[in-house]
Write a protein that holds these residues in place. Structure first.
Motif, mmCIF file in Angstrom:
data_model
loop_
_atom_site.group_PDB
_atom_site.id
_atom_site.type_symbol
_atom_site.label_atom_id
_atom_site.label_comp_id
_atom_site.label_asym_id
_atom_site.label_seq_id
_atom_site.Cartn_x
_atom_site.Cartn_y
_atom_site.Cartn_z
ATOM 1 N N SER A 184 23.864 30.209 23.341
ATOM 2 C CA SER A 184 22.281 29.876 22.329
ATOM 3 C C SER A 184 21.075 30.574 22.217
ATOM 4 C CB SER A 184 22.745 28.753 21.778
ATOM 5 O OG SER A 184 23.581 27.990 21.609
ATOM 6 N N SER A 210 32.313 27.316 18.305
ATOM 7 C CA SER A 210 32.240 26.682 17.185
ATOM 8 C C SER A 210 30.911 26.156 16.506
ATOM 9 C CB SER A 210 33.127 26.078 16.146
ATOM 10 O OG SER A 210 32.607 25.687 14.751
ATOM 11 N N ALA A 211 30.446 25.317 18.153
ATOM 12 C CA ALA A 211 29.032 24.493 17.442
ATOM 13 C C ALA A 211 27.809 25.379 18.334
ATOM 14 C CB ALA A 211 29.155 23.139 17.539
ATOM 15 N N SER A 212 28.098 26.762 19.144
ATOM 16 C CA SER A 212 26.992 26.902 19.247
ATOM 17 C C SER A 212 26.553 28.435 18.989
ATOM 18 C CB SER A 212 27.845 26.934 21.589
ATOM 19 O OG SER A 212 28.295 27.868 20.842
ATOM 20 N N MET A 215 28.434 30.104 15.255
ATOM 21 C CA MET A 215 27.585 29.828 14.279
ATOM 22 C C MET A 215 26.392 30.313 14.128
ATOM 23 S SD MET A 215 29.346 28.271 11.727
ATOM 24 C CE MET A 215 30.919 27.459 11.701
ATOM 25 N N LEU A 216 25.340 30.981 14.964
ATOM 26 C CA LEU A 216 24.659 31.339 15.245
ATOM 27 C C LEU A 216 23.897 32.951 14.863
ATOM 28 C CD1 LEU A 216 23.302 29.799 17.960
ATOM 29 C CD2 LEU A 216 22.756 29.078 16.139
ATOM 30 N N GLY A 229 36.224 24.779 13.217
ATOM 31 C CA GLY A 229 35.389 23.889 12.798
ATOM 32 C C GLY A 229 34.663 22.889 14.396
ATOM 33 N N PHE A 230 34.437 22.403 14.214
ATOM 34 C CA PHE A 230 34.332 21.579 15.053
ATOM 35 C C PHE A 230 34.743 20.678 15.988
ATOM 36 C CE2 PHE A 230 31.952 18.434 18.062
ATOM 37 C CZ PHE A 230 30.902 18.890 19.265
ATOM 38 N N ALA A 259 29.967 28.052 4.261
ATOM 39 C CA ALA A 259 28.990 27.817 6.555
ATOM 40 C C ALA A 259 29.463 29.102 6.786
ATOM 41 C CB ALA A 259 30.142 27.014 6.360
ATOM 42 N N GLU B 170 32.549 17.988 8.523
ATOM 43 C CA GLU B 170 32.693 19.038 8.783
ATOM 44 C C GLU B 170 32.454 20.062 7.814
ATOM 45 O OE1 GLU B 170 34.316 21.369 11.831
ATOM 46 O OE2 GLU B 170 34.269 18.922 12.798
ATOM 47 N N ASN B 173 28.776 21.155 7.814
ATOM 48 C CA ASN B 173 28.717 22.532 9.200
ATOM 49 C C ASN B 173 28.276 22.014 10.169
ATOM 50 O OD1 ASN B 173 29.263 24.804 10.389
ATOM 51 N ND2 ASN B 173 27.835 25.693 9.184
ATOM 52 N N SER B 175 28.655 21.663 12.970
ATOM 53 C CA SER B 175 28.562 23.586 14.319
ATOM 54 C C SER B 175 27.760 23.791 14.485
ATOM 55 C CB SER B 175 29.972 24.098 13.980
ATOM 56 O OG SER B 175 30.598 23.647 14.316
ATOM 57 N N ILE B 178 24.835 21.756 15.015
ATOM 58 C CA ILE B 178 24.511 21.113 16.666
ATOM 59 C C ILE B 178 24.215 22.537 16.903
ATOM 60 C CG2 ILE B 178 25.925 21.609 18.927
ATOM 61 C CD1 ILE B 178 27.183 19.435 17.401
ATOM 62 N N ALA B 179 24.416 24.116 16.690
ATOM 63 C CA ALA B 179 23.642 25.774 17.464
ATOM 64 C C ALA B 179 22.956 25.636 16.688
ATOM 65 C CB ALA B 179 25.222 26.376 17.006
ATOM 66 N N ARG B 180 22.255 25.156 16.051
ATOM 67 C CA ARG B 180 20.962 25.739 15.822
ATOM 68 C C ARG B 180 19.650 25.124 16.718
ATOM 69 N NH1 ARG B 180 19.254 29.942 13.987
ATOM 70 N NH2 ARG B 180 21.220 29.451 12.515
ATOM 71 N N LEU B 182 20.559 24.293 19.415
ATOM 72 C CA LEU B 182 20.426 24.677 20.802
ATOM 73 C C LEU B 182 19.348 25.700 20.886
ATOM 74 C CD1 LEU B 182 24.039 24.180 21.753
ATOM 75 C CD2 LEU B 182 22.327 22.523 21.450
ATOM 76 N N PHE B 183 19.529 26.517 19.730
ATOM 77 C CA PHE B 183 19.081 28.060 19.645
ATOM 78 C C PHE B 183 17.622 27.807 19.616
ATOM 79 C CE2 PHE B 183 17.482 31.287 16.632
ATOM 80 C CZ PHE B 183 18.134 32.114 17.046
#
Lengths: 289, 320
Positions: A184, A210-212, A215-216, A229-230, A259, B170, B173, B175, B178-180, B182-183
């Motif tokens: 990320s 998915s959670a890094s 999704m960016l 999904g997560f 999403a 879910e 979202n 996912s 969390i990702a945002r 970290l970013f």
């Protein structure tokens, strides 16, 4: 039942995982509609069923072959291989699982990174190899993804990633979790330089992937019916003790919930990515000499 | 069985009970048992020392989840002054599993954020057992970005079994949430200091855990999945959680040796919950010292160091 089955159901394990056990037959049965399909035709349709459009899983290098121009490909960080920092052992040793996955896929780990061109437009592309321990992200996947991002950063190129992963690799525990932060951060650096990142979610994209990075994306594309999904559906079902809604965590469900940007048929992906990137980078083909 | 003690602490509980009985007998009696009591007391301490010097990872996990362990709001209310809690992600709801707001640490204004578990049955449900919803991460991000704008360092307390595996989480979202984080945390232009106080559970923990300095309390844990989750997937049975805890190397000591965390904060004998005062003093001491060090650094160096630390995470080989 393997841990992959638990996350996403056994229909995932339809290719490559035991490649020496899969006979190279002339005919293949579609998991979607049950039609018996001619192998050569499936190759022409990029492993999409011509009857029902079910998207069959494909290995990372097949994906790169579909996407990149034949000329001027250059693999990045191809020598990186997994270590076993925790000396991890469950019912089997992690090192044995690695050896088996390497033999089955001919890859050192679950990510292949290449610099190349999509219809002449220069890019860096990362592709997850689901056949390698369910495309799980450990230290090598994280490091290779960062090498790809850095190559894009230094050359001022857009970055594209095709994910197919059960999530973080448990056998590397916190090392794996930290790859979420690492990938990320590399994308944040790319983004600050104004370089586009397109994330393509293929079946399945779950957990820590998915959670890094997945999704960016500036633009997020999914293949039809991909599970995204997560938490895995089985875990959710056990927690909430109710039946999950029809189509839950499928690409269409994510599009409806805002999403992702779009769902694109594999046969149109190459042109779609090219078109998006050309606009995002103000690219124009160089005039023919 | 004394419920204030974990199963491996039962020998200590037995001794403590004996001491209590003697104290009771002494009260209003002619017999002086003071000497006997103090002999047993030092024996109990000795026993505690011995048991705690050889804890296995599963025992550490039980301490990390101890129902009497200090939670985020205990730290916030004890170590900080003028705590002003801020609520909501401004889009959907306020998530009680993540608390946050402005406060003063030693007089200096900071932003403090932490996962919060509940103490009794009712509060546990209200806090969703410390498992955040997407809105929790988004509230945390809002506060972090506010901290950046107003030049407030960010202090986080990590204590969660992990993200909530639910349908609505879910649908909204988690996912991406969390990702945002970290970013954005990787480049947030203010010092960030993270402390794992209990359970560091997976992505839910990491979402407030990308920092310039990461500390763990001595008996806390941090891993990619819960020992039970790992056991049910890799060991084929959730009841083998102790083996999974061992295999995942999730204790502060192991993670410090792997250089995945930067510092261990020692706990009082018997664990953080046995002596709140000492625990609070140690944590405050390390927060203040590290914050002072981080504040003294120029922003460019702070951010470059944070990025380099993130890039250094990983163990791999080169093979031709």
């Amino acid at each position: 039942m393997s841990w992959l089955d638990k996350i996403a159901g056994s229909q995932l394990l339809t290719y490559g995982v035991r490649k020496h056990n899969v006979p190279e037959g002339l005919w293949v049965k579609c998991d979607g509609c049950g039609s018996v399909l001619y192998r050569a035709e499936l190759e022409r349709t990029l492993e999409v069923c011509p009857k029902c459009s079910a998207h069959r899983p494909i290995p990372a290098r097949a994906r790169l072959n579909q996407l990149l121009d034949a000329e001027g490909r250059e693999e990045i960080a191809k020598h990186l291989a997994p270590a076993d920092p925790l000396k991890f052992k469950d019912s089997r040793k992690y090192t044995d699982r690695i050896k088996e996955a390497q033999a089955d896929t001919d890859e050192k780990d679950a990510l292949v990174v290449m610099r190349g061109r999509i219809m002449e437009l220069p890019v860096v592309v990362s592709v997850f190899e689901f056949g390698f321990m369910g495309g799980s992200m450990g230290s090598v996947v994280g490091e290779k993804f960062v090498h790809g991002a850095n190559a894009a950063f230094e050359a001022g190129l857009p970055y594209v990633c095709f994910s197919a992963s059960g999530g973080a690799r448990m056998q590397e525990s916190l090392f794996s979790l930290m790859q979420m932060a690492k990938t990320s951060a590399a994308l944040a650096r790319l983004s600050d330089r104004g370089l586009p990142f397109i994330s393509v979610l293929t079946h399945p994209t779950m957990g820590g992937v998915s959670a890094s990075l997945a999704m960016l994306g500036d633009v997020i594309i999914a293949e039809p019916r991909a599970l995204i999904g997560f938490a895995g559906p089985r875990v959710i079902e056990q927690t909430v003790r109710q039946k999950l809604p029809e189509g839950f965590q499928r690409a269409e469900f994510l599009l409806e919930h805002g999403a992702i940007d779009m769902i694109v048929d594999r046969r149109e992906l190459r042109e779609k990515i090219h078109r998006l990137l050309a606009m995002m980078t103000h690219w124009a083909p160089s005039p023919k000499a | 069985m004394n419920l204030n003690y974990l199963d491996f602490e039962q020998p200590i509980a037995d001794l403590q009970q004996k001491i209590e009985e003697l104290r009771f007998a002494t009260a209003g009696s002619e017999v002086n048992l003071t000497e006997e009591i103090s002999r047993l007391q030092s024996k109990s301490e000795e026993l505690t020392r011995r048991i705690f010097s050889q804890l296995n990872p599963w025992q550490v996990a039980q301490l990390a989840r101890h129902p009497q362990r200090p939670y985020a709001l205990d730290y916030i209310k004890t170590l900080f002054t003028e705590f002003e809690e801020l609520h909501g992600d401004r889009h959907y709801m306020d998530d009680p599993a993540i608390v946050g707001g402005m406060a003063r640490l030693d007089g200096r204004a900071v932003m403090v954020i932490g996962q919060q578990k509940g103490r009794d049955a009712k509060e546990r449900v209200y806090r969703n057992f410390g498992m955040p919803m997407p809105e929790g991460y988004r509230k945390a991000l809002r506060l972090m970005q506010m901290a950046e704008r107003f030049n407030l360092p960010v202090i986080t307390f990590i204590d969660t079994p992990g993200a909530f595996p639910g349908i609505s989480a879910e649908e909204r979202n988690q996912s991406e949430a969390i990702a945002r984080n970290l970013f954005e945390l990787s480049k947030l232009r203010t010092p960030v200091l993270a402390t794992v106080t209990g359970e560091g559970g997976s992505g839910g923990a990491l979402a407030i855990g990308v920092a310039d300095h990461v500390m763990m309390l001595q008996h806390s844990i941090y891993s990619v999945i819960s020992p039970e989750g790992c056991a049910s997937i890799l060991f084929k049975s959730a009841s083998r959680a102790s083996e999974a805890a061992e295999a995942m190397r999730m204790t502060a000591k192991d993670l410090y040796e792997f250089k995945l965390i930067d510092e261990i904060i020692p706990e009082p004998l018997g664990g953080a919950h046995r002596d709140y005062t000492t625990t609070m003093a140690s944590v405050k001491n390390r927060l203040v010292a590290n914050l002072e060090r981080l504040r003294a650094q120029p922003m460019t160096k702070l951010l470059a160091d944070r990025y380099q630390r993130l890039m250094s995470y990983g163990a791999y080989e080169t093979k031709h």
